[in-house]
Design a protein around this motif. Structure first.
Motif, PDB file in Angstrom:
ATOM      1  N   LYS A 337       0.883  -1.178   0.000  1.00 42.53           N
ATOM      2  CA  LYS A 337       0.000   0.000   0.000  1.00 42.53           C
ATOM      3  C   LYS A 337       0.915   1.221   0.000  1.00 42.53           C
ATOM      4  CE  LYS A 337      -2.567  -1.518   3.535  1.00 42.53           C
ATOM      5  NZ  LYS A 337      -3.623  -1.518   4.582  1.00 42.53           N
ATOM      6  N   TYR A 338       0.814   2.021  -1.051  1.00 41.70           N
ATOM      7  CA  TYR A 338       1.693   3.184  -1.200  1.00 41.70           C
ATOM      8  C   TYR A 338       0.879   4.478  -1.195  1.00 41.70           C
ATOM      9  CZ  TYR A 338       5.543   0.264  -3.090  1.00 41.70           C
ATOM     10  OH  TYR A 338       6.547  -0.635  -3.280  1.00 41.70           O
ATOM     11  N   PHE A 339       1.511   5.568  -0.762  1.00 44.99           N
ATOM     12  CA  PHE A 339       0.856   6.873  -0.951  1.00 44.99           C
ATOM     13  C   PHE A 339       1.893   7.936  -1.296  1.00 44.99           C
ATOM     14  CE2 PHE A 339       1.899   9.813   2.529  1.00 44.99           C
ATOM     15  CZ  PHE A 339       2.525   8.966   3.443  1.00 44.99           C
ATOM     16  N   SER A 340       1.420   9.037  -1.850  1.00 45.42           N
ATOM     17  CA  SER A 340       2.303  10.189  -2.071  1.00 45.42           C
ATOM     18  C   SER A 340       1.480  11.464  -2.016  1.00 45.42           C
ATOM     19  CB  SER A 340       3.020  10.080  -3.422  1.00 45.42           C
ATOM     20  OG  SER A 340       2.103  10.225  -4.471  1.00 45.42           O
ATOM     21  N   ILE A 341       2.137  12.555  -1.636  1.00 45.40           N
ATOM     22  CA  ILE A 341       1.503  13.878  -1.646  1.00 45.40           C
ATOM     23  C   ILE A 341       2.568  14.845  -2.146  1.00 45.40           C
ATOM     24  CG2 ILE A 341       0.290  15.658  -0.314  1.00 45.40           C
ATOM     25  CD1 ILE A 341      -0.109  13.492   1.884  1.00 45.40           C
ATOM     26  N   ASP A 342       2.422  15.319  -3.360  1.00 46.84           N
ATOM     27  CA  ASP A 342       3.461  16.230  -3.864  1.00 46.84           C
ATOM     28  C   ASP A 342       2.967  17.032  -5.057  1.00 46.84           C
ATOM     29  OD1 ASP A 342       5.885  17.547  -4.005  1.00 46.84           O
ATOM     30  OD2 ASP A 342       7.075  15.709  -3.841  1.00 46.84           O
ATOM     31  N   ARG A 343       3.883  17.858  -5.553  1.00 43.36           N
ATOM     32  CA  ARG A 343       3.496  18.859  -6.546  1.00 43.36           C
ATOM     33  C   ARG A 343       3.466  18.308  -7.970  1.00 43.36           C
ATOM     34  NH1 ARG A 343       6.104  24.706  -5.859  1.00 43.36           N
ATOM     35  NH2 ARG A 343       5.724  24.087  -3.715  1.00 43.36           N
ATOM     36  N   VAL A 344       2.517  18.797  -8.735  1.00 40.50           N
ATOM     37  CA  VAL A 344       2.410  18.444 -10.154  1.00 40.50           C
ATOM     38  C   VAL A 344       2.162  19.731 -10.953  1.00 40.50           C
ATOM     39  CG1 VAL A 344       1.508  16.151  -9.644  1.00 40.50           C
ATOM     40  CG2 VAL A 344      -0.088  18.019 -10.055  1.00 40.50           C
ATOM     41  N   PHE A 345       2.346  19.654 -12.262  1.00 44.42           N
ATOM     42  CA  PHE A 345       2.327  20.871 -13.085  1.00 44.42           C
ATOM     43  C   PHE A 345       1.467  20.669 -14.328  1.00 44.42           C
ATOM     44  CE2 PHE A 345       6.169  20.234 -10.774  1.00 44.42           C
ATOM     45  CZ  PHE A 345       6.439  21.468 -10.203  1.00 44.42           C
ATOM     46  N   THR A 353      -9.752  28.970  -9.188  1.00 51.26           N
ATOM     47  CA  THR A 353      -9.564  27.649  -8.583  1.00 51.26           C
ATOM     48  C   THR A 353      -8.485  26.819  -9.292  1.00 51.26           C
ATOM     49  OG1 THR A 353     -11.425  26.855  -9.875  1.00 51.26           O
ATOM     50  CG2 THR A 353     -11.877  27.438  -7.583  1.00 51.26           C
ATOM     51  N   HIS A 354      -7.820  27.392 -10.306  1.00 54.49           N
ATOM     52  CA  HIS A 354      -6.781  26.631 -11.013  1.00 54.49           C
ATOM     53  C   HIS A 354      -5.461  27.375 -11.066  1.00 54.49           C
ATOM     54  CE1 HIS A 354     -10.444  24.738 -12.589  1.00 54.49           C
ATOM     55  NE2 HIS A 354      -9.700  23.663 -12.644  1.00 54.49           N
ATOM     56  N   LEU A 355      -4.386  26.653 -10.764  1.00 57.59           N
ATOM     57  CA  LEU A 355      -3.046  27.197 -10.941  1.00 57.59           C
ATOM     58  C   LEU A 355      -2.284  26.245 -11.854  1.00 57.59           C
ATOM     59  CD1 LEU A 355      -2.022  28.210  -7.320  1.00 57.59           C
ATOM     60  CD2 LEU A 355      -2.643  29.719  -9.197  1.00 57.59           C
ATOM     61  N   ALA A 356      -1.133  26.701 -12.362  1.00 58.31           N
ATOM     62  CA  ALA A 356      -0.345  25.837 -13.240  1.00 58.31           C
ATOM     63  C   ALA A 356       0.419  24.794 -12.432  1.00 58.31           C
ATOM     64  CB  ALA A 356       0.614  26.665 -14.074  1.00 58.31           C
ATOM     65  N   GLU A 357       0.444  24.952 -11.108  1.00 57.83           N
ATOM     66  CA  GLU A 357       1.028  23.902 -10.281  1.00 57.83           C
ATOM     67  C   GLU A 357       0.130  23.683  -9.071  1.00 57.83           C
ATOM     68  OE1 GLU A 357       4.829  25.155  -8.378  1.00 57.83           O
ATOM     69  OE2 GLU A 357       4.624  26.876  -9.682  1.00 57.83           O
ATOM     70  N   PHE A 358      -0.016  22.463  -8.692  1.00 56.09           N
ATOM     71  CA  PHE A 358      -0.818  22.151  -7.515  1.00 56.09           C
ATOM     72  C   PHE A 358      -0.302  20.842  -6.917  1.00 56.09           C
ATOM     73  CE2 PHE A 358      -3.603  18.851  -9.367  1.00 56.09           C
ATOM     74  CZ  PHE A 358      -3.419  19.080 -10.719  1.00 56.09           C
ATOM     75  N   HIS A 359      -0.933  20.369  -5.882  1.00 61.15           N
ATOM     76  CA  HIS A 359      -0.453  19.155  -5.213  1.00 61.15           C
ATOM     77  C   HIS A 359      -1.463  18.027  -5.354  1.00 61.15           C
ATOM     78  CE1 HIS A 359       1.797  22.407  -3.413  1.00 61.15           C
ATOM     79  NE2 HIS A 359       2.709  21.524  -3.083  1.00 61.15           N
ATOM     80  N   GLN A 360      -0.945  16.837  -5.538  1.00 64.15           N
ATOM     81  CA  GLN A 360      -1.829  15.677  -5.610  1.00 64.15           C
ATOM     82  C   GLN A 360      -1.597  14.745  -4.436  1.00 64.15           C
ATOM     83  OE1 GLN A 360      -1.337  13.728  -9.399  1.00 64.15           O
ATOM     84  NE2 GLN A 360      -3.244  14.648 -10.128  1.00 64.15           N
ATOM     85  N   VAL A 361      -2.691  14.177  -3.995  1.00 66.62           N
ATOM     86  CA  VAL A 361      -2.650  13.157  -2.946  1.00 66.62           C
ATOM     87  C   VAL A 361      -2.996  11.855  -3.671  1.00 66.62           C
ATOM     88  CG1 VAL A 361      -3.709  12.406  -0.794  1.00 66.62           C
ATOM     89  CG2 VAL A 361      -3.562  14.856  -1.324  1.00 66.62           C
ATOM     90  N   GLU A 362      -2.191  10.834  -3.505  1.00 67.04           N
ATOM     91  CA  GLU A 362      -2.453   9.617  -4.265  1.00 67.04           C
ATOM     92  C   GLU A 362      -2.267   8.376  -3.399  1.00 67.04           C
ATOM     93  OE1 GLU A 362      -1.484   9.781  -8.248  1.00 67.04           O
ATOM     94  OE2 GLU A 362      -0.825   7.713  -8.453  1.00 67.04           O
ATOM     95  N   GLY A 363      -3.185   7.445  -3.524  1.00 67.68           N
ATOM     96  CA  GLY A 363      -3.077   6.185  -2.803  1.00 67.68           C
ATOM     97  C   GLY A 363      -3.081   5.023  -3.795  1.00 67.68           C
ATOM     98  N   ARG A 441      -4.064  -7.288  -8.726  1.00 63.57           N
ATOM     99  CA  ARG A 441      -4.785  -6.086  -9.189  1.00 63.57           C
ATOM    100  C   ARG A 441      -4.220  -4.898  -8.427  1.00 63.57           C
ATOM    101  NH1 ARG A 441      -5.762  -9.293 -11.899  1.00 63.57           N
ATOM    102  NH2 ARG A 441      -7.516 -10.711 -12.098  1.00 63.57           N
ATOM    103  N   VAL A 442      -4.169  -3.778  -9.099  1.00 66.18           N
ATOM    104  CA  VAL A 442      -3.704  -2.569  -8.431  1.00 66.18           C
ATOM    105  C   VAL A 442      -4.795  -1.513  -8.528  1.00 66.18           C
ATOM    106  CG1 VAL A 442      -1.933  -0.768  -8.339  1.00 66.18           C
ATOM    107  CG2 VAL A 442      -1.303  -3.098  -9.010  1.00 66.18           C
ATOM    108  N   ALA A 443      -5.265  -1.093  -7.362  1.00 63.57           N
ATOM    109  CA  ALA A 443      -6.312  -0.068  -7.321  1.00 63.57           C
ATOM    110  C   ALA A 443      -5.681   1.225  -6.838  1.00 63.57           C
ATOM    111  CB  ALA A 443      -7.418  -0.500  -6.366  1.00 63.57           C
ATOM    112  N   ALA A 444      -6.171   2.366  -7.354  1.00 66.15           N
ATOM    113  CA  ALA A 444      -5.548   3.634  -6.975  1.00 66.15           C
ATOM    114  C   ALA A 444      -6.559   4.764  -7.021  1.00 66.15           C
ATOM    115  CB  ALA A 444      -4.388   3.955  -7.913  1.00 66.15           C
ATOM    116  N   TRP A 445      -6.250   5.817  -6.274  1.00 62.27           N
ATOM    117  CA  TRP A 445      -7.082   7.021  -6.358  1.00 62.27           C
ATOM    118  C   TRP A 445      -6.231   8.258  -6.143  1.00 62.27           C
ATOM    119  CZ3 TRP A 445      -6.380   4.391  -1.924  1.00 62.27           C
ATOM    120  CH2 TRP A 445      -6.285   5.093  -0.720  1.00 62.27           C
ATOM    121  N   GLY A 446      -6.736   9.351  -6.654  1.00 62.40           N
ATOM    122  CA  GLY A 446      -5.969  10.596  -6.520  1.00 62.40           C
ATOM    123  C   GLY A 446      -6.910  11.768  -6.298  1.00 62.40           C
TER     124      GLY A 446
END
Ligand code: PHE
Length: 486
Positions: A337-345, A353-363, A441-446
């Motif tokens: 089970k992995y997770f990450s929280i970091d910046r994307v572009f 409500t939109h910027l050219a960079e924001f952060h994603q939370v992913e499981g 199987r690999v399940a994921a969400w962001g």
């Protein structure tokens, strides 16, 4: 500024004059080491002992503008015009262009120049540049009319100045040298008991300057804790630059996918390309894209290595999930089970409500025979721990998941369903070329980090939490973030 030096300067001056209006006079502002806050601190401490009195004064002062300072060096525009004239003369149009429209008029009114056969020539033998003289002297001594004229010509401008007027206080003559410093020596020889020595034991300590966590970081920490509580491991997301291979190709996103085009992706100029994936794996990815395999028809097009090698700013943290899954397959698969929280572009149109960079939370959950039911269960539990227990799923499309579901949560304040994130089960065309066993199987969400942060802090503009217009006090003054987990 050294406190002792400051004090001796202060009292030397006050002994002579009854009050001090302008600290510049006693050499405080010109001392490059002086710190305004320190000085105010010293003054206030004397004020609290009634040694001195302070009066805060706001005043408007006339100062030379940048244009005015230039007059001091190079002369007024009309003098500049006069000085440049040769026997040949100059056309009025040229003079206007070089020295501004008023230079010609002023020089003419002063009788310095005249126009002969359409050319400006010198009339006076010599001139005295009174504007320069006026501006070099004390502006406060100038006649009001003249001063107004100089303001109109933008030589002089008004500046708001604030300062303290310092005068002797009731206790001025009784002041002692060391009023507030308690030293070991003073304790030893009992000199601290001296008449004038006072210690204010009720004084508040100095507020320590310290760093403050950004609201996004506070929410990030909460998310992180929830993932850790649920047994997830953090993925290493410290590379903002990715190549197309891990960001798109490994995820079975075809090379002509609109998200890859310039309108969505930032491409890197230098270095333009990178190749940090094995040739055999790239070959399997190429096969599955162009002719299919593993029971799939593929996307059926001409897959190009050059496209995969292009460096970009990663558009999602799923690029890191792809790297981790590949690594997991190489090292002998184990359920994870992995997770990450970091910046994307993303190269998107910016708005509230939109910027050219924001952060994603992913499981990401990888295990044998995981079903959509598991994914729904884990996501429901995850959001429940965020304090959101009313969620719904809606079928959606993602190039790399099948089935895919958008996640919606009921917002009790907005009284409507709001989109929280995206999810799905990774396609076999993505997992099997990596070498993940076929019963896994690999399940994921962001989801984005910004949206829950904005909701949590009651903000409607993303620029208030991220970017160059953010107010530092907003960061200092905001409370810590806690989700009311259920
Ligand atoms: N990467 C997706 C996005 O950019 C989110 C997502 C992650 C979707 C994992 C499905 C699975 O929105």
């Amino acid at each position: 500024m050294n406190k002792e030096i400051f004090n001796s300067k202060l009292f030397e001056k006050l002994d002579k004059d009854n009050s001090i209006e302008n600290s510049r006079e006693w050499g405080i502002e010109i001392d490059p080491t002086s710190n305004y806050n320190d000085i105010v601190g010293f003054l206030k401490s004397w004020e609290s002992l009634n040694t001195i009195q302070l009066e805060y004064i706001d005043s408007i002062q006339n100062c030379l503008s940048e244009v005015g300072k230039d007059v001091l060096i190079n002369g007024s525009p009309e003098a500049k015009l006069y000085n440049i004239l040769t026997a040949e003369g100059m056309s009025p149009a040229d003079a206007n262009k070089q020295f501004g429209a008023t230079a010609f008029g002023s020089a003419k009114n002063k009788g310095w120049i005249e126009v002969k056969q359409g050319k400006i020539v010198k009339k006076a033998e010599s001139i005295i540049d009174t504007v320069k003289q006026d501006l070099s002297g004390d502006l406060s001594k100038l006649d009001n009319k003249i001063l107004d004229q100089y303001k109109k010509s933008r030589f002089v401008e008004e500046k708001k100045m604030s300062y303290y007027r310092v005068s002797k206080g009731e206790q001025y003559n009784k002041r002692s040298k060391e009023l507030s410093d308690l030293t070991v020596e003073m304790l030893k020889d009992d000199s601290w008991e001296k008449e004038n020595y006072k210690v204010n034991i009720n004084a508040m300590g100095v507020v320590p300057e310290q760093g403050y966590r950004h609201p996004l970081n506070k929410v990030k920490n909460e998310f992180k804790q929830i993932f850790l509580d649920m047994g997830f491991e953090e993925m290493p997301t410290f590379n903002f630059v990715e190549n197309g291979f891990w960001n798109f190709d490994a995820l079975f996103q075809p090379q002509q996918h609109p998200a890859r085009e310039l309108q969505d992706t930032f491409f890197i100029k230098d270095p333009k390309t990178s190749h940090d994936f094995s040739d055999e794996y790239a070959e399997r990815v190429k096969q599955v894209h162009s002719v299919g395999g593993y029971g799939s028809l593929g996307w059926v097009y001409d897959w190009k290595l050059e496209e995969a090698e292009k460096n970009i700013l990663r558009t999602h943290t799923t690029a890191v999930s792809a790297r981790m899954l590949y690594k997991l397959a190489q090292n002998g698969f184990k359920p994870k089970k992995y997770f990450s929280i970091d910046r994307v572009f993303r190269n998107e149109t910016l708005d509230a409500t939109h910027l050219a960079e924001f952060h994603q939370v992913e499981g990401v959950i990888a295990d044998v025979d995981i079903s959509l039911g598991h994914l729904i269960g884990v996501i429901s539990e995850f959001f429940k721990r965020l304090g959101i227990d009313n969620i719904r799923f809606k079928p959606a499309f993602n190039p790399y998941t099948e089935p895919s579901m958008e996640i919606f949560g009921y917002h009790p304040m907005l009284k409507r369903w709001v989109e929280l994130g995206n999810s799905g089960i990774f396609r076999p065309e993505l997992l099997l070329p990596m070498g993940i066993p076929d019963n896994v199987r690999v399940a994921a969400w962001g989801l984005s980090l910004e949206r829950p942060t904005m909701i949590k802090y009651g903000l409607d503009n993303i620029r208030a939490i991220f970017g160059n217009s953010i107010n530092v006090n907003f960061i200092k003054n905001n409370p810590i973030c806690m989700f009311e987990s259920k």
